[in-house]
Design an enzyme around this catalytic site. Sequence first.
Site, PDB file in Angstrom:
ATOM      1  N   ARG A 127      -9.883  26.389  -6.778  1.00 14.48           N
ATOM      2  CA  ARG A 127     -11.014  26.980  -5.967  1.00 14.48           C
ATOM      3  C   ARG A 127     -10.551  27.435  -4.624  1.00 14.48           C
ATOM      4  NH1 ARG A 127     -15.728  25.824  -7.413  1.00 14.48           N
ATOM      5  NH2 ARG A 127     -15.805  23.333  -7.592  1.00 14.48           N
ATOM      6  N   TYR A 128      -9.884  26.607  -3.737  1.00 18.62           N
ATOM      7  CA  TYR A 128      -9.331  26.855  -2.652  1.00 18.62           C
ATOM      8  C   TYR A 128      -7.922  27.471  -2.663  1.00 18.62           C
ATOM      9  CZ  TYR A 128     -12.993  23.470  -1.221  1.00 18.62           C
ATOM     10  OH  TYR A 128     -14.289  23.000  -1.002  1.00 18.62           O
ATOM     11  N   ARG A 161      -5.040  24.604  -2.468  1.00 18.56           N
ATOM     12  CA  ARG A 161      -4.717  23.170  -3.314  1.00 18.56           C
ATOM     13  C   ARG A 161      -5.592  23.195  -4.652  1.00 18.56           C
ATOM     14  NH1 ARG A 161      -8.408  23.978   0.915  1.00 18.56           N
ATOM     15  NH2 ARG A 161     -10.156  22.908   1.201  1.00 18.56           N
ATOM     16  N   CYS A 165     -13.360   6.792 -17.494  1.00 18.75           N
ATOM     17  CA  CYS A 165     -13.408   6.029 -16.205  1.00 18.75           C
ATOM     18  C   CYS A 165     -13.498   4.392 -16.671  1.00 18.75           C
ATOM     19  CB  CYS A 165     -14.756   6.322 -15.395  1.00 18.75           C
ATOM     20  SG  CYS A 165     -14.391   7.921 -14.722  1.00 18.75           S
ATOM     21  N   CYS A 186     -20.755   6.131 -13.403  1.00 20.99           N
ATOM     22  CA  CYS A 186     -21.848   6.387 -12.376  1.00 20.99           C
ATOM     23  C   CYS A 186     -22.809   7.170 -12.830  1.00 20.99           C
ATOM     24  CB  CYS A 186     -21.175   6.843 -11.088  1.00 20.99           C
ATOM     25  SG  CYS A 186     -19.538   6.284 -10.556  1.00 20.99           S
ATOM     26  N   CYS A 198     -22.838  11.073 -12.379  1.00 17.50           N
ATOM     27  CA  CYS A 198     -21.354  11.578 -12.187  1.00 17.50           C
ATOM     28  C   CYS A 198     -21.433  13.007 -12.269  1.00 17.50           C
ATOM     29  CB  CYS A 198     -20.775  11.071 -13.471  1.00 17.50           C
ATOM     30  SG  CYS A 198     -19.282  11.814 -13.691  1.00 17.50           S
ATOM     31  N   ARG A 209     -19.008  14.984 -13.156  1.00 12.70           N
ATOM     32  CA  ARG A 209     -18.368  15.275 -14.389  1.00 12.70           C
ATOM     33  C   ARG A 209     -18.794  14.632 -15.705  1.00 12.70           C
ATOM     34  NH1 ARG A 209     -13.862  15.116 -10.740  1.00 12.70           N
ATOM     35  NH2 ARG A 209     -14.307  17.080  -9.572  1.00 12.70           N
ATOM     36  N   ASP A 225     -24.831  16.506  -6.082  1.00 10.02           N
ATOM     37  CA  ASP A 225     -24.582  17.389  -7.038  1.00 10.02           C
ATOM     38  C   ASP A 225     -25.777  17.721  -7.897  1.00 10.02           C
ATOM     39  OD1 ASP A 225     -22.344  18.134  -5.734  1.00 10.02           O
ATOM     40  OD2 ASP A 225     -21.089  16.960  -7.086  1.00 10.02           O
ATOM     41  N   ASP A 267     -21.529  20.261  -1.733  1.00  7.84           N
ATOM     42  CA  ASP A 267     -20.626  21.161  -2.481  1.00  7.84           C
ATOM     43  C   ASP A 267     -21.645  22.071  -3.146  1.00  7.84           C
ATOM     44  OD1 ASP A 267     -18.048  21.706  -3.675  1.00  7.84           O
ATOM     45  OD2 ASP A 267     -17.732  19.586  -4.546  1.00  7.84           O
ATOM     46  N   LYS A 316     -16.876  22.799  -0.600  1.00  4.93           N
ATOM     47  CA  LYS A 316     -17.471  21.885   0.157  1.00  4.93           C
ATOM     48  C   LYS A 316     -18.107  22.377   1.436  1.00  4.93           C
ATOM     49  CE  LYS A 316     -15.160  18.112  -1.952  1.00  4.93           C
ATOM     50  NZ  LYS A 316     -14.322  18.812  -2.836  1.00  4.93           N
TER      51      LYS A 316
HETATM   52  C1  LIG Z   1     -13.251  18.462  -3.350  1.00  6.13           C
HETATM   53  C2  LIG Z   1     -12.279  19.743  -3.888  1.00  6.13           C
HETATM   54  C3  LIG Z   1     -11.004  19.599  -3.152  1.00  6.13           C
HETATM   55  C4  LIG Z   1     -10.527  19.134  -1.878  1.00  6.13           C
HETATM   56  O1  LIG Z   1     -11.230  19.322  -1.001  1.00  6.13           O
HETATM   57  P1  LIG Z   1     -11.088  18.950   0.511  1.00  6.13           P
HETATM   58  O2  LIG Z   1     -12.083  19.320   1.324  1.00  6.13           O
HETATM   59  O3  LIG Z   1      -9.534  19.479   0.790  1.00  6.13           O
HETATM   60  O4  LIG Z   1     -10.842  17.483   0.379  1.00  6.13           O
HETATM   61  C5  LIG Z   1     -10.092  20.740  -3.824  1.00  6.13           C
HETATM   62  N1  LIG Z   1     -10.628  21.202  -5.054  1.00  6.13           N
HETATM   63  C6  LIG Z   1     -11.763  21.396  -5.613  1.00  6.13           C
HETATM   64  C7  LIG Z   1     -12.226  22.175  -6.728  1.00  6.13           C
HETATM   65  C8  LIG Z   1     -12.714  20.378  -4.941  1.00  6.13           C
HETATM   66  O5  LIG Z   1     -13.767  19.968  -5.637  1.00  6.13           O
END
Ligand SMILES: *Cc1c(COP(=O)(O)O)cnc(C)c1O
Length: 393
Positions: free
Chosen positions: A120-121, A124, A133, A137, A140, A142, A301, A338, A345
């Site tokens: 998404r980002y 990362r 798990c 929870c 959850c 997911r 969420d 989120d 986020k």
């Molecule tokens: C939470 C999340 C991350 C990590 O987010 P940070 O703000 O860097 O901790 C990375 N990818 C996805 C899809 C996430 O939901």
Amino acid sequence: MPYTEDRSAWFEGQGLWQHVPESDWLDWTWQLKNRLTTVEQLERHMELTADEKAGCAFANHKLALAITPYFFNLIDRADPNCPIRQQVIPRSAEMILSEGEETDSLGEDAHSPVPGLVHRYPDRVLFLVTDRCAAYCRYCTRSRLVSNAQDYNFHPEHEQALRYIEAHPEIRDVLLSGGDPLLLSDKKLEHLLSRLRAIKHVEFIRIGSRIPVFLPQRITPALCDIFKKYGPVWMSIHVNHPRECTAELRDACERLSFAGVPLGNQSVLLRGINDDADVMKALVHRLLRMRVRPYYLYQMDLITGGAHFKVDVRKGLEIIEALRGHTTGYAVPQYVIDAPGGGGKVPINPDYVESITDDEIVFRNYEGKRFHYPLKTRPLQPAAEPQVTVSPA
Ligand SMILES: *Cc1c(COP(=O)(O)O)cnc(C)c1O
């Protein structure tokens, strides 16, 4: 009644399982084998409310029921509103679908270039390495893919995801999650970490896990040796209430810290569980004592059947305001939503800024006192002639 806690006490021991040899109790595979997964097993140890029984009957269609004996011990069986109980024992409200709720509320599947990977980002990825798990929870995010109660047919296949990461040099940060990555065997985990370490552009590896909380016995010296060998590995644990901070969790966190694993915590703001400034303050203080830095506080969420956990955002902001300035800065998590549908986020912050002009910023502090900080610099006297001396070459 304001929440107060016994600051010296760290709950510990075998509780209801006194008859079990300690060697079994401390063995994480024993804990997994002896999880409570049916109404009958729960009722052997506690009286369920009619509402909980209805919730349990529905659970197998949504998100399986499972609680480790260790975590079950933390439930106050005399209190239907026990904050531990509400996190893991289903209630009938799980059957109610409310407006805006989705099975994939964060739009993860749409951001998934290969199965099990969410990109998404820009820099990362989220790598979902298992669908299991130690305990489930009830809120959850997911639930669609963990426990397989919804026939989602998610079978994590690591090779494809590893190849995607290898082929994308922009990925510098890999977050292992799931399900819970620490349910993988040492061998599988070591293989994954070694493969990720071998990728030159991956700078940062982290794990999101609730295993230290549900199953602290899993944090064995052998596991810690793997983190030492393939570290630095960072870890986010998931604690919601101070009562989860037991002697066993404290010791597991110590083992991780001593293996060089920096620890953060992610809490979810949950109605009737931790939507209270005193509870949250007790929690973050406990976390710091366990060398855990509060990282995120999540607004719930919009998952299906989760509305009974939802807290008004204004309450979340009030909690953050009750922490900031009033206690250690390290203790204050970032409150985030989120974004529904998949925007990532987003920080939600109390407003300390009252106004900003070209001249000044006006803001208030944690006590509500107002301050002015000038933005324009106005010399009080005419500037002196610059005194420049040049030394001879
Ligand atoms: C939470 C999340 C991350 C990590 O987010 P940070 O703000 O860097 O901790 C990375 N990818 C996805 C899809 C996430 O939901």
